[in-house]
Design an enzyme around this catalytic site. Structure first.
Site, PDB file in Angstrom:
ATOM      1  N   ARG A 120      12.758  -7.610   6.414  1.00 36.22           N
ATOM      2  CA  ARG A 120      14.059  -8.252   6.551  1.00 36.22           C
ATOM      3  C   ARG A 120      15.067  -7.214   7.046  1.00 36.22           C
ATOM      4  NH1 ARG A 120      13.657 -13.183   7.135  1.00 36.22           N
ATOM      5  NH2 ARG A 120      15.883 -13.409   6.656  1.00 36.22           N
TER       6      ARG A 120
ATOM      7  N   HIS B 172       8.403   3.258   9.598  1.00 37.17           N
ATOM      8  CA  HIS B 172       8.165   2.402  10.766  1.00 37.17           C
ATOM      9  C   HIS B 172       6.906   2.879  11.480  1.00 37.17           C
ATOM     10  CE1 HIS B 172       9.171  -0.271  14.049  1.00 37.17           C
ATOM     11  NE2 HIS B 172       8.966   0.724  14.903  1.00 37.17           N
TER      12      HIS B 172
ATOM     13  N   ASN C  83      13.329   4.051   5.310  1.00 38.57           N
ATOM     14  CA  ASN C  83      12.372   3.081   5.830  1.00 38.57           C
ATOM     15  C   ASN C  83      11.236   3.830   6.504  1.00 38.57           C
ATOM     16  OD1 ASN C  83      11.421   0.413   6.637  1.00 38.57           O
ATOM     17  ND2 ASN C  83      12.027   0.979   8.708  1.00 38.57           N
TER      18      ASN C  83
ATOM     19  N   SER D 148       0.824  -1.209   0.000  1.00 37.64           N
ATOM     20  CA  SER D 148       0.000   0.000   0.000  1.00 37.64           C
ATOM     21  C   SER D 148       0.858   1.260   0.000  1.00 37.64           C
ATOM     22  CB  SER D 148      -0.952   0.002   1.200  1.00 37.64           C
ATOM     23  OG  SER D 148      -0.233   0.059   2.424  1.00 37.64           O
TER      24      SER D 148
END
Length: 220
Positions: A120, A138, A136, A42
């Site tokens: 990962r 989070h 990234n 998404s």
């Protein structure tokens, strides 16, 4: 510190996430993105929509996924984006997987690595190949609740505020410099699913903005 710190009202049920800018920076050429994803995709689709609308000046060069059942592959196909399965179970080590990821990203001439639900841990191999160009997202307001099951961690801790963070990737999990954050209230009766859904709405809002900011403002 976040570039856009959250604004919290006196009423914990009305938390204002950072307003989005009217426009994003323009670049000499579109940012060439490589998406790493393990699940539904998404966030990848939110980035693709921001690009299609002309808001984010970028192009998704390739989507790499490690889970054969990941729905992100279908989303990539719908957007006519090349995708590649690199099943982590077929590699002898994390480093070996990252080496293949690098080869794929380089083959598609990727500039920025965008982890969008990539489940990962990456190694110094990948980080070193794209220094300060791996992002990234989070589902917590870092540095609170790093690692897996962040939403469950927040609920178990009795947090009144949750949210999401876009950050640079470093070797220690969820530890890199923060690019942007958004907050949501934790409501009475929230479950991991209901809270995750509200957090994900904010992820979709801020990730395209954070990508542009990261490409414009170097981390401190």
């Amino acid at each position: 510190m976040s570039l856009f710190p959250d604004v919290v009202s006196k009423n914990a049920s009305s938390i204002i996430s950072p307003p989005l800018p009217d426009s994003l920076p323009e670049f000499d050429s579109p940012l060439r993105l490589g998406i790493l994803a393990s699940g539904s995709g998404s966030n990848m689709e939110a980035i693709a929509q921001a690009i299609q609308s002309g808001w984010l000046q970028a192009q998704i060069q390739v989507v790499i996924y490690n889970n054969p059942q990941a729905h992100v592959a279908q989303r990539a196909q719908q957007w006519d984006i090349p995708s590649m399965l690199l099943n982590h179970r077929h590699f002898a080590s994390r480093e070996a997987l990252d080496e293949q990821i690098i080869q794929t990203l380089q083959a598609y001439e990727v500039d920025w690595v965008i982890m969008a639900g990539w489940m990962r841990r990456v190694t110094e191999v990948l980080i070193g190949a794209f220094p300060r160009r791996v992002l990234n997202i989070h589902p917590s307001l870092l540095p609170s609740f790093p690692g897996i099951r962040a939403v469950e961690q927040a609920l178990q801790a009795g947090a009144k505020v949750a949210g999401c963070t876009v950050h640079y990737v470093e070797l220690e999990v969820d530890s890199g410099p923060i690019v942007m954050q958004a907050a949501v209230p934790v409501l009475p009766g929230d479950t991991p699913e209901t809270l995750q859904a509200r957090i994900q709405q904010q992820e979709h809002r801020i990730y395209p903005v954070a990508i542009a900011l990261a490409a414009t403002v170097p981390p401190k």
